[in-house]
Design a protein around this motif. Structure first.
Motif, PDB file in Angstrom:
ATOM      1  N   MET A   1       0.843  -1.199   0.000  1.00 58.31           N
ATOM      2  CA  MET A   1       0.000   0.000   0.000  1.00 58.31           C
ATOM      3  C   MET A   1       0.875   1.244   0.000  1.00 58.31           C
ATOM      4  O   MET A   1       1.859   1.324   0.725  1.00 58.31           O
ATOM      5  CB  MET A   1      -0.896   0.009   1.240  1.00 58.31           C
ATOM      6  CG  MET A   1      -1.883   1.158   1.278  1.00 58.31           C
ATOM      7  SD  MET A   1      -2.783   1.261   2.851  1.00 58.31           S
ATOM      8  CE  MET A   1      -1.607   2.187   3.844  1.00 58.31           C
ATOM      9  N   ASP A   2       0.547   2.213  -0.855  1.00 50.28           N
ATOM     10  CA  ASP A   2       1.256   3.484  -0.846  1.00 50.28           C
ATOM     11  C   ASP A   2       0.989   4.215   0.463  1.00 50.28           C
ATOM     12  O   ASP A   2      -0.018   3.989   1.133  1.00 50.28           O
ATOM     13  CB  ASP A   2       0.812   4.352  -2.019  1.00 50.28           C
ATOM     14  CG  ASP A   2       1.238   3.782  -3.353  1.00 50.28           C
ATOM     15  OD1 ASP A   2       2.215   3.023  -3.373  1.00 50.28           O
ATOM     16  OD2 ASP A   2       0.577   4.089  -4.368  1.00 50.28           O
ATOM     17  N   SER A   3       1.897   5.118   0.805  1.00 52.36           N
ATOM     18  CA  SER A   3       1.752   5.860   2.055  1.00 52.36           C
ATOM     19  C   SER A   3       0.856   7.080   1.858  1.00 52.36           C
ATOM     20  O   SER A   3       1.005   7.826   0.883  1.00 52.36           O
ATOM     21  CB  SER A   3       3.121   6.323   2.551  1.00 52.36           C
ATOM     22  OG  SER A   3       2.978   7.275   3.576  1.00 52.36           O
ATOM     23  N   HIS A   7       1.203  10.493  -0.741  1.00 50.51           N
ATOM     24  CA  HIS A   7       0.111  11.058  -1.528  1.00 50.51           C
ATOM     25  C   HIS A   7      -0.117  12.520  -1.155  1.00 50.51           C
ATOM     26  O   HIS A   7      -0.372  13.365  -2.028  1.00 50.51           O
ATOM     27  CB  HIS A   7      -1.165  10.249  -1.288  1.00 50.51           C
ATOM     28  CG  HIS A   7      -1.216   9.000  -2.108  1.00 50.51           C
ATOM     29  ND1 HIS A   7      -2.343   8.585  -2.778  1.00 50.51           N
ATOM     30  CD2 HIS A   7      -0.266   8.068  -2.379  1.00 50.51           C
ATOM     31  CE1 HIS A   7      -2.090   7.464  -3.412  1.00 50.51           C
ATOM     32  NE2 HIS A   7      -0.843   7.123  -3.173  1.00 50.51           N
ATOM     33  N   TYR A   8      -0.039  12.822   0.142  1.00 45.84           N
ATOM     34  CA  TYR A   8      -0.214  14.207   0.586  1.00 45.84           C
ATOM     35  C   TYR A   8       0.875  15.094  -0.017  1.00 45.84           C
ATOM     36  O   TYR A   8       0.575  16.185  -0.548  1.00 45.84           O
ATOM     37  CB  TYR A   8      -0.173  14.257   2.110  1.00 45.84           C
ATOM     38  CG  TYR A   8      -0.012  15.654   2.658  1.00 45.84           C
ATOM     39  CD1 TYR A   8      -1.090  16.532   2.698  1.00 45.84           C
ATOM     40  CD2 TYR A   8       1.226  16.098   3.106  1.00 45.84           C
ATOM     41  CE1 TYR A   8      -0.928  17.830   3.184  1.00 45.84           C
ATOM     42  CE2 TYR A   8       1.388  17.379   3.589  1.00 45.84           C
ATOM     43  CZ  TYR A   8       0.310  18.237   3.628  1.00 45.84           C
ATOM     44  OH  TYR A   8       0.474  19.519   4.094  1.00 45.84           O
ATOM     45  N   ARG A  11       0.264  15.890  -3.599  1.00 49.53           N
ATOM     46  CA  ARG A  11      -0.776  16.917  -3.792  1.00 49.53           C
ATOM     47  C   ARG A  11      -0.229  18.308  -3.521  1.00 49.53           C
ATOM     48  O   ARG A  11      -0.491  19.251  -4.288  1.00 49.53           O
ATOM     49  CB  ARG A  11      -1.966  16.641  -2.862  1.00 49.53           C
ATOM     50  CG  ARG A  11      -2.769  15.399  -3.220  1.00 49.53           C
ATOM     51  CD  ARG A  11      -4.138  15.450  -2.563  1.00 49.53           C
ATOM     52  NE  ARG A  11      -4.060  15.589  -1.121  1.00 49.53           N
ATOM     53  CZ  ARG A  11      -4.010  14.570  -0.271  1.00 49.53           C
ATOM     54  NH1 ARG A  11      -4.005  13.325  -0.728  1.00 49.53           N
ATOM     55  NH2 ARG A  11      -3.956  14.778   1.030  1.00 49.53           N
ATOM     56  N   ILE A  12       0.526  18.441  -2.441  1.00 49.80           N
ATOM     57  CA  ILE A  12       1.100  19.748  -2.091  1.00 49.80           C
ATOM     58  C   ILE A  12       2.071  20.201  -3.182  1.00 49.80           C
ATOM     59  O   ILE A  12       2.080  21.372  -3.581  1.00 49.80           O
ATOM     60  CB  ILE A  12       1.813  19.663  -0.723  1.00 49.80           C
ATOM     61  CG1 ILE A  12       0.813  19.364   0.384  1.00 49.80           C
ATOM     62  CG2 ILE A  12       2.559  20.969  -0.444  1.00 49.80           C
ATOM     63  CD1 ILE A  12      -0.302  20.358   0.503  1.00 49.80           C
ATOM     64  N   HIS A  13       2.879  19.275  -3.666  1.00 48.39           N
ATOM     65  CA  HIS A  13       3.840  19.611  -4.713  1.00 48.39           C
ATOM     66  C   HIS A  13       3.114  20.110  -5.957  1.00 48.39           C
ATOM     67  O   HIS A  13       3.500  21.123  -6.566  1.00 48.39           O
ATOM     68  CB  HIS A  13       4.692  18.385  -5.045  1.00 48.39           C
ATOM     69  CG  HIS A  13       5.785  18.643  -6.033  1.00 48.39           C
ATOM     70  ND1 HIS A  13       5.580  18.602  -7.401  1.00 48.39           N
ATOM     71  CD2 HIS A  13       7.102  18.954  -5.856  1.00 48.39           C
ATOM     72  CE1 HIS A  13       6.715  18.873  -8.014  1.00 48.39           C
ATOM     73  NE2 HIS A  13       7.661  19.085  -7.114  1.00 48.39           N
ATOM     74  N   GLU A 396      -7.401   8.708   5.478  1.00 52.56           N
ATOM     75  CA  GLU A 396      -6.794   8.378   4.186  1.00 52.56           C
ATOM     76  C   GLU A 396      -6.265   6.946   4.174  1.00 52.56           C
ATOM     77  O   GLU A 396      -6.347   6.252   3.157  1.00 52.56           O
ATOM     78  CB  GLU A 396      -5.668   9.361   3.869  1.00 52.56           C
ATOM     79  CG  GLU A 396      -5.160   9.223   2.451  1.00 52.56           C
ATOM     80  CD  GLU A 396      -4.416  10.447   1.965  1.00 52.56           C
ATOM     81  OE1 GLU A 396      -3.798  10.357   0.896  1.00 52.56           O
ATOM     82  OE2 GLU A 396      -4.462  11.492   2.647  1.00 52.56           O
ATOM     83  N   ALA A 397      -5.744   6.488   5.317  1.00 49.17           N
ATOM     84  CA  ALA A 397      -5.254   5.112   5.394  1.00 49.17           C
ATOM     85  C   ALA A 397      -6.402   4.131   5.206  1.00 49.17           C
ATOM     86  O   ALA A 397      -6.265   3.114   4.505  1.00 49.17           O
ATOM     87  CB  ALA A 397      -4.569   4.870   6.732  1.00 49.17           C
ATOM     88  N   ALA A 398      -7.575   4.416   5.825  1.00 49.82           N
ATOM     89  CA  ALA A 398      -8.736   3.538   5.661  1.00 49.82           C
ATOM     90  C   ALA A 398      -9.156   3.482   4.206  1.00 49.82           C
ATOM     91  O   ALA A 398      -9.487   2.408   3.675  1.00 49.82           O
ATOM     92  CB  ALA A 398      -9.884   4.036   6.535  1.00 49.82           C
ATOM     93  N   SER A 399      -9.128   4.622   3.521  1.00 50.81           N
ATOM     94  CA  SER A 399      -9.501   4.672   2.118  1.00 50.81           C
ATOM     95  C   SER A 399      -8.528   3.865   1.262  1.00 50.81           C
ATOM     96  O   SER A 399      -8.931   3.087   0.392  1.00 50.81           O
ATOM     97  CB  SER A 399      -9.541   6.130   1.642  1.00 50.81           C
ATOM     98  OG  SER A 399      -9.763   6.201   0.256  1.00 50.81           O
TER      99      SER A 399
END
Length: 604
Positions: A1-3, A7-8, A11-13, A396-399
């Protein structure tokens, strides 16, 4: 699973890449033509785990970010008293290249401005066969965890165009702040500014400061803790020059910027942050570097006021349910299937305060789970505080677990985290006890990998796993001697101290066993379900009930009365012996489960 953290950052980048303000530094000709679109972000934890996005391996000159590391080396070499006599620790309120010297003494205000940095460089000497600059370069390399090098092109360009720094060097010599020929000092200062790094290097250098001076990857103690304390203090008050007050208000981490486009920030004990983006603002800091730092501080609650309490290590234990089975009696086939698949259900025990560092440890563990793990239980019973950033990471981890075909469950007696997840659109299975969560895991594994072995919701006494060692005729005989009883949620079935009244077989529903704790309040021991027994332990030393047993929801029981057991022992000793052998085997199964749980606690 990706972290979720990766992902955050992505998005910020993507968002901040659209920020086009500022211009690359042009006063040094060799740096004037850098690509303004280069942009990288690296977040390194104090134990060396790295999250990176963008142009993190693009090299650029370290420039003024060199200053805290040279200052730290000077402190380690000369001691604070000798260094303080030459360079102060007060914010100047001026830009990086101002002539900010104390009236009369010529002492620079701090080591983060150019005058103070030149002074710090002058305090260093060659040692062990290494020149002054070689020692500086080796120190930077030890912080970064790899051998760094110098750009001769940038060095020569600085040497030819750095007239103000030449003037500062000679002015410091006139006050005897620099006590020898300033020319070699100025040259070494230009060389240290010309050391080439990338964002990953800077993040590891910052993480080494966050880790009390020990590089988290090489484990080398690069700088002593007293020097680290002083360096971070001066970075906090002076690292961002005439923007230091605004920075500490909006970001709240010791930091340093450089005109090469780099920015670092340090949260002691937790993280090192590095951003690379060449366009600068009016203070000489990276526009995107400032924006990223402000955003991460706000979103991840990294400001020192919020993140000041690191608490205990958040991840207390990680193990599969095979180490702590539910204790529910299963058929041999079902038990074998659960043993073979126990590794597919993992429990993560968390404790302390779940601020960013704790939440990061949790999501890192989730991201590293083996592909065959399908069920994850977060045990939050020992967690003191769950921050807003931790709740967002939970969500986000649950998703992300759901997208990968996995299920998340939470053990949270207060129920706050499951409620927040449900509100955020990620409802999860929630339990008040770990044993209930493990029972759920077992049922889910049986449904996935052995549907025909799922234990029915109602089990008649003759089919009870506790009586499995008996032959069918004997089990049927015993069942015929029992009486059926029904209780509603919360009903007390047995109280501590009551005389032995028989053995109770749970046909459907659950019961909760409790006993007084050290302070007098009731402590929940375990939760028993269909197919399990209770009451036989009252046949101990004084034949009295040792726990209170309550209905946990509606429950149906079958009781083999004490009187009937006495008659069997007198008239049918062979059947009574079979019964006690079966119940003894059942009791040993429970003791084994208790020992497994105890072993987990001891190892943690």
């Amino acid at each position: 699973m990706d972290s979720p953290i990766e992902h955050y950052l992505q998005r910020i980048h993507a968002e901040i890449a659209g920020l086009k303000d500022g211009q690359p530094y042009s006063s040094i000709p060799a740096m004037a033509h850098v690509d303004p679109d280069h942009f990288g972000i690296v977040l390194a934890t104090a134990d060396g785990y790295v999250y990176e996005v963008g142009d993190t391996r693009e090299e650029f000159s370290i420039q003024s970010i060199s200053k805290p590391f040279t200052y730290g080396l000077a402190l380690a070499d000369r001691g604070m008293e000798e260094v303080d006599a030459k360079v102060d620790v007060e914010p100047s309120g001026d830009s990086f290249n101002e002539i900010s010297l104390a009236e009369g003494t010529g002492r620079p205000a701090n080591a983060m401005i150019n005058a103070g940095a030149l002074t710090a460089t002058s305090l260093l000497r060659g040692a062990g066969g290494n020149s002054r600059f070689k020692r500086i370069l080796n120190t930077y390399s030890a912080f970064a965890g790899r051998q760094l090098s110098v750009s001769e092109r940038i060095y020569q360009s600085e040497l030819k165009s750095g007239h103000r720094n030449h003037a500062l060097g000679y002015l410091l010599r006139s006050f005897d702040i620099i006590e020898s020929d300033p020319a070699p000092v100025i040259q070494d200062y230009f060389r240290q500014c010309s050391v080439m790094v990338n964002a990953l290097d800077l993040a590891m250098m910052a993480a080494t400061l966050a880790n009390a001076g020990r590089n988290p990857l090489t484990n080398d103690q690069v700088l002593d803790i007293a020097s680290v304390e002083r360096v971070l203090s001066v970075m906090a008050t002076c690292g961002m020059y005439d923007d230091a007050g605004s920075w500490m208000s909006s970001v709240g981490m010791p930091a340093k910027s450089g005109v090469g486009g780099g920015t670092i920030a340090v949260l002691p004990g937790q993280i090192g942050l590095a951003v690379y983006s060449p366009p600068l603002d009016g203070h000489g800091s990276s526009v995107r570097g400032v924006a990223v730092s402000q955003r991460l501080s706000h979103d991840l609650e990294l400001h020192f006021v919020r993140a000041g309490r690191t608490g205990k290590s958040a991840l207390r234990g990680s193990y599969d349910i095979g180490t702590t089975p539910s204790g529910i009696r299963r058929s041999e086939d079902a038990a074998a299937l659960l043993r073979a698949n126990a590794h597919r259900a993992r429990i993560l025990e968390l404790n302390g305060d779940l601020l960013f560092a704790g939440a990061e440890a949790m999501v890192r563990e989730l991201a590293s789970l083996e592909d065959d793990v399908v069920l994850v239980v977060l045990d939050l019973r020992s967690v003191d505080e769950v921050s807003g950033v931790a709740l967002r990471m939970f969500n986000e981890a649950a998703s992300m677990l759901a997208v990968s075909g996995r299920q998340l469950a939470v053990v949270d007696s207060a129920g706050d985290v499951p409620a927040a997840l449900a509100e955020g659109g990620q409802p999860v299975a929630a339990f008040g006890t770990r044993s209930a969560a493990v029972e759920w895991c077992e049922e889910e594994l049986l449904r996935r990998y052995g549907a025909d072995l799922v234990q029915p919701e109602r089990i008649l006494p003759a089919d009870s796993p506790a009586l499995a060692p008996l032959d069918a005729e004997a089990a049927k005989d015993l069942a015929g001697r029992m009486e059926e009883l029904s209780y509603q949620d919360g009903d007390v079935i047995r109280r501590i101290g009551q005389r032995f009244s028989g053995v109770y077989f749970i046909a459907s529903g659950h019961v909760q066993t409790l006993m007084p704790g050290p302070s007098g309040h009731r402590v929940k021991l375990n939760r028993l379900g269909a197919g399990m027994t209770f009451g036989e332990m009252a046949l101990g030393e004084d034949k009295r009930q040792e726990t209170t047993v309550k209905a946990d929801g509606d429950v149906t029981l079958w009781r083999l009365p004490a009187e009937e057991i006495s008659r069997m022992e007198e008239n049918e000793p062979r059947l009574a012996l079979q019964l006690w052998r079966a119940l003894t085997q059942d009791a040993y199964t429970r003791v084994e489960q208790y020992l497994r749980e105890t072993a987990v606690r001891v190892e943690d």
